[in-house]
Each structure stands twice: as structure tokens, then as C-alpha cells.
Design an enzyme around this catalytic site. Structure first.
Site, short mmCIF file in Angstrom:
data_model
loop_
_atom_site.label_atom_id
_atom_site.label_comp_id
_atom_site.label_asym_id
_atom_site.label_seq_id
_atom_site.Cartn_x
_atom_site.Cartn_y
_atom_site.Cartn_z
NE ARG A 44 -2.84 0.48 3.40
CZ ARG A 44 -2.14 0.73 4.52
NH1 ARG A 44 -1.42 1.84 4.62
NH2 ARG A 44 -2.14 -0.12 5.53
CE1 TYR B 139 -17.46 10.66 -14.88
CE2 TYR B 139 -16.14 10.69 -12.88
CZ TYR B 139 -17.00 10.04 -13.74
OH TYR B 139 -17.41 8.75 -13.46
CG ASP C 80 -9.54 15.80 -14.46
OD1 ASP C 80 -8.89 15.23 -15.35
OD2 ASP C 80 -10.48 15.26 -13.84
CE LYS D 155 -12.39 7.35 -18.09
NZ LYS D 155 -12.31 7.98 -16.82
O1 P1T Z 1 -13.24 6.69 -13.64
P1 P1T Z 1 -12.06 7.14 -12.86
O2 P1T Z 1 -10.78 6.51 -13.29
O3 P1T Z 1 -12.27 7.06 -11.38
O4 P1T Z 1 -11.83 8.69 -13.21
C1 P1T Z 1 -12.71 9.70 -12.87
C2 P1T Z 1 -12.61 10.84 -13.84
C3 P1T Z 1 -11.90 11.98 -13.48
N1 P1T Z 1 -11.78 13.03 -14.31
C4 P1T Z 1 -12.33 13.02 -15.54
C5 P1T Z 1 -12.18 14.22 -16.44
C6 P1T Z 1 -13.05 11.90 -15.97
O5 P1T Z 1 -13.58 11.92 -17.20
C7 P1T Z 1 -13.21 10.79 -15.11
C8 P1T Z 1 -13.97 9.57 -15.49
N2 P1T Z 1 -14.84 9.79 -16.58
C9 P1T Z 1 -15.66 8.83 -17.12
C10 P1T Z 1 -15.76 7.57 -16.67
C11 P1T Z 1 -16.44 9.31 -18.29
O6 P1T Z 1 -16.98 8.50 -19.05
O7 P1T Z 1 -16.50 10.53 -18.47
#
Ligand code: P1T
Length: 390
Positions: free
Chosen positions: A56, A108, A180, A205
Site C-alpha cells: 500500500r 465529470y 484535471d 482513459k
Molecule cells: O473513472 P475514474 O478513473 O475514477 O476517473 C474519474 C474521472 C476523473 N476526471 C475526468 C475528467 C473523468 O472523465 C473521469 C472519469 N470519466 C468517465 C468515466 C467518463 O466517461 O466521463
């Protein structure tokens, strides 16, 4: 095993993605960073170890990923997490009751939910504004503001904020600026070099790029803030598994190649949509008439692969269009090699109350495309099939 810090500034982006933090493993020469699938590490004597005591806290596969990501964001430090939301939660843990955050309104849905339904319960307050209007940021700042949280381009409306100016506003009031950078990826935009203090990614992503792993990261330069976040990374424990780090590293190696293709295809898709008689509006920062185009061109080296648009006929027509795609799959998430399509108001942004979505300008029928790296002709054909009435 700890690796040397191969910080080699002379290497270019695509080379760093393949090599930084990823030198052959010293014990065997393995060219690929191994999956150190272990929860703990044997110590020679209590407290005497080779830099790793518990996974961790730190794990060598994660160390490799963090070094590679730091290098790509031109950052001194990086911390990896089990998801983008794990990264966001941990970032917020360095703030306290009474602190105020100014955030992009177009955001988001999961981040909005975390702020409103999570951190507001602990006495942190949030103002959601259109950060593409710098005056709105200025107006929202209070004596308690500690953070300006920006998405640029935003999810899902692809709005652009002037990161240099937003960071200056934050700093002039003693606040930090977090960007972000999920939609741009470090290939197209490096917010730290524009003055931001923190960069956050959903590595799920573009960075991992193959829709096979969920992860997150924070990159930054400032040492004491890094130490506080590293403490929270371990304390809160939203850390990625060694195998997830391995998958993310494997994806990362081709980031430069993939991003060029995403952008090429998205440019063609955006133009196709713009010319289509059934399309009411297209949002793509690469188009010269996009309101943020000039700023995007000044702070990004490309416009990435996300496009959103509205069709004439609203949400019922949008649903019909979605049902006719064959290649574009209806799914949440983005940034993978495969093209995806979704309705933010019903899917990724459903957790934002309808009135707030309305204030943001997020139409119920907005369609968001994550343009993949398939052959562009096939993608255009799929769009044509979906949009043209039978
Ligand atoms: O899904 P995760 O890895 O926890 O990430 C969150 C997140 C944070 N910031 C942005 C700009 C994001 O687009 C996302 C996650 N977004 C999607 C799952 C979506 O389809 O937009």
C-alpha cells in the site's frame, strides 16, 4: 527493487514514455517492468529494507509507473491511485473544514458528486463556475479559497479555460490550481508548465488507452505538498494493484502514437458532424469557431480525441441515433483505442441534478463521442449510418 531515477531531460516525449522508470530489471535483465505481485517485503531486521516495506505504501511496479508519468507531465513527482476518483479523493484530503474550492461547473459527474455529496459533508465548500470566463473565477474567490479546480477541455462540453490566467488568479489569492488533464493527456497539454500546481488524471482513459484498467494519478513539483499527498496516498489507501500499474505502463508506451491518431480521427469526425444537416451543434476545440479555440491552440499542442454534439430533435432523436451505431459502442469512459458514444445526461453526468446541468448548458440530448483509432473512413460511415434516417 528500487530503480535509479533515470531523469533524462534530453529524451523526447515518445522515448520517455517507453524508457523512463522502465530500465531492464537489474536482477535478471527483464526488459519489461515485472509485476511485483506481493503485498509485503522481507526485512533484514525490523525497519531495515530496500525502500519497500508494504505494497500500500510503495511497490516497485507502481514506482516505475509514477516515474514514467512524472516524466511525461514534466513533473518532479507523481503518485498513482486505484482510480481517477481515488486520486481526486486523496487530493481533497489535504484540505480541511472551512476551506473553499472554486471549480469548473462543467465537470465529470463523479467529481461533482464527490464534492457535493462527499466533501461538503466535512465542511469544505464549493463554488461551481464557468472557468472559461476568468471573471467568474475572480468573482467566486473568497478569503477561504484554497483551491481552483479546473477541467480543460471539460467533460463533456469541451470548454477551454486559460490555465495560465486561472493559475495566476489562484496564486494571487494564495490558492492552489489543480488541472484535471484527463481529456488532453500529457501528450497534448502539460498544465504544470502553464503554472498549475497539480495535475490529475484518470489514467483509465488515454494514458492506459485500452479500456482494460481503472486508475488515477496526481503529478506535481512542490516537495512539501508531494509529501502531504504521499502521506495521504498511504493513509487513505486508494492505491493501484501491481498488475494495474503494469497494464497502465504497457498502455502508456504507445501514448504518443495513439494521441496523434485520436486527434486526426476526431478532426475528421468533427468536420463531418459540422457539415451534417441533422446536427445542430458541434463541440470540438480544434475547430476555429470553437469559443476556446485560440486559447486551446496557445496551451495545447493538439486538440485530442473527444467530440460532443447535439442533433436536431433533442433527446429522443439522440437516443435513436445512438441505437443505430455499430462501431461506436454505447458505453461510459473514453480514451481507449475503440470508439465509444454516450449520452452524458443519462450516463456519466446523471449524478448532477438536472437544474445544474441546465445551468451548465449540458443539453439532455448531448451526445459525447470518444473517437478511437480505427480507420477514419469506417468511423465516418458509422456516423453516417447513425445520423441518416433509414
Ligand atoms: O473513472 P475514474 O478513473 O475514477 O476517473 C474519474 C474521472 C476523473 N476526471 C475526468 C475528467 C473523468 O472523465 C473521469 C472519469 N470519466 C468517465 C468515466 C467518463 O466517461 O466521463
Amino acid at each position: 527493487m528500487p530503480r535509479k531515477n533515470h531523469d533524462q531531460p534530453e529524451m523526447r516525449f515518445a522515448t520517455r514514455a517507453i524508457h523512463v522508470g522502465q530500465e531492464p530489471e537489474p536482477a535478471t535483465g527483464a526488459v519489461t517492468v515485472p509485476v511485483y505481485q506481493t503485498s509485503t517485503f522481507a526485512q533484514a531486521a525490523p525497519g531495515v529494507h530496500k525502500g519497500y516495506d508494504y505494497s500500500r505504501t510503495d511497490n516497485p511496479t507502481r514506482t516505475a509507473l509514477q516515474k514514467a508519468l512524472a516524466s511525461l507531465e514534466s513533473a518532479a513527482h507523481c503518485l498513482a491511485f486505484s482510480s481517477g476518483m481515488g486520486a481526486a479523493t486523496t487530493a481533497m484530503l489535504v484540505f480541511r473544514k472551512g476551506d473553499h474550492v472554486v471549480s469548473s461547473r462543467d465537470l465529470y459527474g463523479g467529481t461533482h458528486r464527490l464534492f457535493r455529496r462527499g466533501f461538503e459533508n466535512f465542511g469544505i465548500t464549493f463554488s461551481f463556475v464557468d472557468t472559461s470566463e476568468l471573471k467568474e473565477i475572480e468573482r467566486a474567490m473568497t478569503r477561504q479559497t484554497r483551491l481552483v479546480w479546473i477541467e480543460s477541455p471539460t467533460n463533456p462540453l469541451l470548454r477551454i479555460t486559460d490555465i495560465r490566467a486561472a493559475a495566476r488568479i489562484a496564486h494571487s489569492r494564495g490558492a492552489l490550481c489543480l488541472v484535471d488533464n484527463t481529456f488532453a493527456s500529457p501528450f497534448f497539454q502539460r498544465p504544470l508548465s502553464l503554472g498549475a500546481d497539480l495535475v490529475l488524471h484518470s489514467t483509465t482513459k488515454y494514458i492506459a488507452g485500452h479500456a482494460d484498467v481503472v486508475g488515477g494519478a496526481i503529478c506535481l513539483n512542490e516537495r512539501s505538498l508531494y509529501e502531504r499527498l504521499k502521506f495521504m496516498q498511504n493513509a487513505a489507501g486508494a492505491t493501484p494493484s501491481p498488475f494495474d500499474c503494469f497494464l497502465t505502463l504497457r498502455g502508456l508506451k504507445t501514448l504518443a502514437l495513439r494521441m496523434r491518431e485520436h486527434e486526426k480521427n476526431a478532426t475528421r469526425v468533427a468536420q463531418f458532424l459540422k457539415d451534417h444537416p441533422r446536427v445542430r451543434r458541434v463541440h470540438y476545440p480544434g475547430q476555429p469557431d470553437h469559443p476556446g479555440h485560440e486559447i486551446a491552440a496557445s496551451q495545447m499542442s493538439g486538440f485530442s480525441g473527444m467530440v460532443s454534439f447535439e442533433v436536431k430533435g433533442g433527446v429522443s432523436e439522440a437516443r435513436r441515433v445512438l441505437s443505430r451505431f455499430r462501431l461506436f459502442k454505447i458505453a461510459e469512459s473514453l480514451g481507449g483505442v475503440e470508439s465509444l458514444v454516450e449520452l452524458p445526461a443519462v450516463m456519466t453526468h446523471a449524478s448532477i441534478p438536472k437544474e445544474e446541468r441546465k445551468k451548465t448548458g449540458l443539453a439532455e440530448g448531448l451526445i459525447r463521442l470518444s473517437v478511437g483509432i480505427e480507420d477514419a473512413e469506417d468511423l465516418l460511415q458509422d456516423l453516417k449510418r447513425a445520423l441518416d434516417r433509414p
